[in-house]
Design a protein around this motif. Structure first.
Motif, PDB file in Angstrom:
ATOM      1  N   VAL A   1       0.857  -1.179   0.000  1.00  0.00           N
ATOM      2  CA  VAL A   1       0.000   0.000   0.000  1.00  0.00           C
ATOM      3  C   VAL A   1       0.897   1.234   0.000  1.00  0.00           C
ATOM      4  CG1 VAL A   1      -1.788   1.255   1.237  1.00  0.00           C
ATOM      5  CG2 VAL A   1      -1.789  -1.231   1.243  1.00  0.00           C
ATOM      6  N   SER A   2       0.692   2.112  -0.958  1.00  0.00           N
ATOM      7  CA  SER A   2       1.485   3.318  -1.053  1.00  0.00           C
ATOM      8  C   SER A   2       1.081   4.308   0.038  1.00  0.00           C
ATOM      9  CB  SER A   2       1.275   3.971  -2.422  1.00  0.00           C
ATOM     10  OG  SER A   2       1.938   5.211  -2.471  1.00  0.00           O
ATOM     11  N   ARG A   3       2.053   4.995   0.616  1.00  0.00           N
ATOM     12  CA  ARG A   3       1.755   6.004   1.633  1.00  0.00           C
ATOM     13  C   ARG A   3       1.161   7.264   1.000  1.00  0.00           C
ATOM     14  NH1 ARG A   3       1.730   4.818   6.875  1.00  0.00           N
ATOM     15  NH2 ARG A   3       2.542   6.866   7.404  1.00  0.00           N
ATOM     16  N   LYS A   4       1.325   7.423  -0.305  1.00  0.00           N
ATOM     17  CA  LYS A   4       0.826   8.613  -0.981  1.00  0.00           C
ATOM     18  C   LYS A   4      -0.676   8.545  -1.258  1.00  0.00           C
ATOM     19  CE  LYS A   4       5.173   9.515  -3.307  1.00  0.00           C
ATOM     20  NZ  LYS A   4       5.829   9.675  -4.609  1.00  0.00           N
ATOM     21  N   VAL A   5      -1.250   7.355  -1.237  1.00  0.00           N
ATOM     22  CA  VAL A   5      -2.668   7.181  -1.522  1.00  0.00           C
ATOM     23  C   VAL A   5      -3.482   7.702  -0.341  1.00  0.00           C
ATOM     24  CG1 VAL A   5      -4.464   5.464  -1.946  1.00  0.00           C
ATOM     25  CG2 VAL A   5      -2.255   5.235  -3.025  1.00  0.00           C
ATOM     26  N   TYR A   6      -4.582   8.387  -0.614  1.00  0.00           N
ATOM     27  CA  TYR A   6      -5.436   8.949   0.423  1.00  0.00           C
ATOM     28  C   TYR A   6      -6.035   7.834   1.259  1.00  0.00           C
ATOM     29  CZ  TYR A   6      -9.374  11.278   2.642  1.00  0.00           C
ATOM     30  OH  TYR A   6     -10.277  11.746   3.556  1.00  0.00           O
ATOM     31  N   ASN A   7      -5.855   7.935   2.572  1.00  0.00           N
ATOM     32  CA  ASN A   7      -6.382   6.937   3.495  1.00  0.00           C
ATOM     33  C   ASN A   7      -6.930   7.688   4.702  1.00  0.00           C
ATOM     34  OD1 ASN A   7      -6.922   4.891   5.260  1.00  0.00           O
ATOM     35  ND2 ASN A   7      -5.017   3.785   4.844  1.00  0.00           N
TER      36      ASN A   7
ATOM     37  N   LYS B   1      -8.713   6.745   7.299  1.00  0.00           N
ATOM     38  CA  LYS B   1      -8.534   6.096   8.589  1.00  0.00           C
ATOM     39  C   LYS B   1      -7.131   6.367   9.150  1.00  0.00           C
ATOM     40  CE  LYS B   1      -8.993   1.606  10.821  1.00  0.00           C
ATOM     41  NZ  LYS B   1      -9.341   0.192  10.625  1.00  0.00           N
ATOM     42  N   ARG B   2      -6.099   6.224   8.318  1.00  0.00           N
ATOM     43  CA  ARG B   2      -4.733   6.468   8.775  1.00  0.00           C
ATOM     44  C   ARG B   2      -4.523   7.943   9.089  1.00  0.00           C
ATOM     45  NH1 ARG B   2      -1.318   4.952   4.404  1.00  0.00           N
ATOM     46  NH2 ARG B   2      -1.495   7.092   3.762  1.00  0.00           N
ATOM     47  N   ASP B   3      -5.084   8.830   8.266  1.00  0.00           N
ATOM     48  CA  ASP B   3      -4.937  10.265   8.508  1.00  0.00           C
ATOM     49  C   ASP B   3      -5.585  10.687   9.820  1.00  0.00           C
ATOM     50  OD1 ASP B   3      -3.594  10.433   6.133  1.00  0.00           O
ATOM     51  OD2 ASP B   3      -5.286  11.274   5.003  1.00  0.00           O
ATOM     52  N   LYS B   4      -6.765  10.150  10.115  1.00  0.00           N
ATOM     53  CA  LYS B   4      -7.436  10.480  11.374  1.00  0.00           C
ATOM     54  C   LYS B   4      -6.642   9.949  12.567  1.00  0.00           C
ATOM     55  CE  LYS B   4     -11.810  10.591  11.944  1.00  0.00           C
ATOM     56  NZ  LYS B   4     -13.232  10.230  12.054  1.00  0.00           N
ATOM     57  N   ALA B   5      -6.069   8.751  12.452  1.00  0.00           N
ATOM     58  CA  ALA B   5      -5.278   8.180  13.541  1.00  0.00           C
ATOM     59  C   ALA B   5      -4.038   9.030  13.785  1.00  0.00           C
ATOM     60  CB  ALA B   5      -4.887   6.747  13.212  1.00  0.00           C
ATOM     61  N   ASP B   6      -3.383   9.493  12.718  1.00  0.00           N
ATOM     62  CA  ASP B   6      -2.215  10.354  12.877  1.00  0.00           C
ATOM     63  C   ASP B   6      -2.597  11.672  13.533  1.00  0.00           C
ATOM     64  OD1 ASP B   6      -0.580   8.472  11.748  1.00  0.00           O
ATOM     65  OD2 ASP B   6      -0.545   9.402   9.757  1.00  0.00           O
ATOM     66  N   ALA B   7      -3.738  12.241  13.164  1.00  0.00           N
ATOM     67  CA  ALA B   7      -4.185  13.511  13.731  1.00  0.00           C
ATOM     68  C   ALA B   7      -4.490  13.353  15.219  1.00  0.00           C
ATOM     69  CB  ALA B   7      -5.411  14.017  12.985  1.00  0.00           C
ATOM     70  N   GLN B   8      -5.105  12.270  15.605  1.00  0.00           N
ATOM     71  CA  GLN B   8      -5.441  12.056  17.019  1.00  0.00           C
ATOM     72  C   GLN B   8      -4.200  11.785  17.855  1.00  0.00           C
ATOM     73  OE1 GLN B   8      -8.408   9.021  17.208  1.00  0.00           O
ATOM     74  NE2 GLN B   8     -10.060  10.402  16.605  1.00  0.00           N
ATOM     75  N   ARG B   9      -3.205  11.141  17.281  1.00  0.00           N
ATOM     76  CA  ARG B   9      -1.970  10.894  18.019  1.00  0.00           C
ATOM     77  C   ARG B   9      -1.226  12.191  18.289  1.00  0.00           C
ATOM     78  NH1 ARG B   9       0.789   7.104  14.472  1.00  0.00           N
ATOM     79  NH2 ARG B   9      -1.114   6.055  13.922  1.00  0.00           N
ATOM     80  N   ARG B  10      -1.282  13.121  17.373  1.00  0.00           N
ATOM     81  CA  ARG B  10      -0.534  14.365  17.522  1.00  0.00           C
ATOM     82  C   ARG B  10      -1.334  15.458  18.226  1.00  0.00           C
ATOM     83  NH1 ARG B  10       0.993  13.514  11.634  1.00  0.00           N
ATOM     84  NH2 ARG B  10       2.821  12.199  11.783  1.00  0.00           N
ATOM     85  N   LEU B  11      -2.623  15.248  18.420  1.00  0.00           N
ATOM     86  CA  LEU B  11      -3.494  16.278  18.979  1.00  0.00           C
ATOM     87  C   LEU B  11      -3.061  16.759  20.363  1.00  0.00           C
ATOM     88  CD1 LEU B  11      -6.038  18.007  18.712  1.00  0.00           C
ATOM     89  CD2 LEU B  11      -7.317  16.128  19.742  1.00  0.00           C
ATOM     90  N   PRO B  12      -2.812  15.901  21.345  1.00  0.00           N
ATOM     91  CA  PRO B  12      -2.480  16.421  22.676  1.00  0.00           C
ATOM     92  C   PRO B  12      -1.202  17.255  22.681  1.00  0.00           C
ATOM     93  CG  PRO B  12      -3.070  14.130  22.801  1.00  0.00           C
ATOM     94  CD  PRO B  12      -2.974  14.482  21.349  1.00  0.00           C
ATOM     95  N   TYR B  13      -0.192  16.851  21.914  1.00  0.00           N
ATOM     96  CA  TYR B  13       1.063  17.606  21.897  1.00  0.00           C
ATOM     97  C   TYR B  13       0.836  19.001  21.314  1.00  0.00           C
ATOM     98  CZ  TYR B  13       5.784  19.022  20.824  1.00  0.00           C
ATOM     99  OH  TYR B  13       6.954  19.734  20.751  1.00  0.00           O
TER     100      TYR B  13
END
Length: 67
Positions: A39-45, A47-59
């Motif tokens: 799976v290419s990281r460049k393809v729109y995903n 679910k992965r984008d939301k998980a990345d956003a939630q991981r970085r949110l508190p910081y």
């Protein structure tokens, strides 16, 4: 009763596969899958984008609030 003959070629194949798999686990530390599609990281995903956003949110939230 007749006894079944063991097929020596199939035993050879099974032993070879088992040895190859054990060597692979020893080299990599876990079984490696060769059938999974890359799976290419460049393809729109979303679910992965939301998980990345939630991981970085508190910081980010803490740095904005402290300033």
């Amino acid at each position: 009763m007749k006894t079944k003959k063991k097929d020596s070629f199939m035993d050879y194949i099974k032993a070879n596969r088992k040895g190859s798999r054990e060597a692979e686990i020893e080299n990599h530390g876990h079984p490696v899958s060769f059938n999974r599609v890359h799976v290419s990281r460049k393809v729109y995903n979303r679910k992965r984008d939301k998980a990345d956003a939630q991981r970085r949110l508190p910081y980010l939230f803490l740095t904005v609030c402290l300033n």
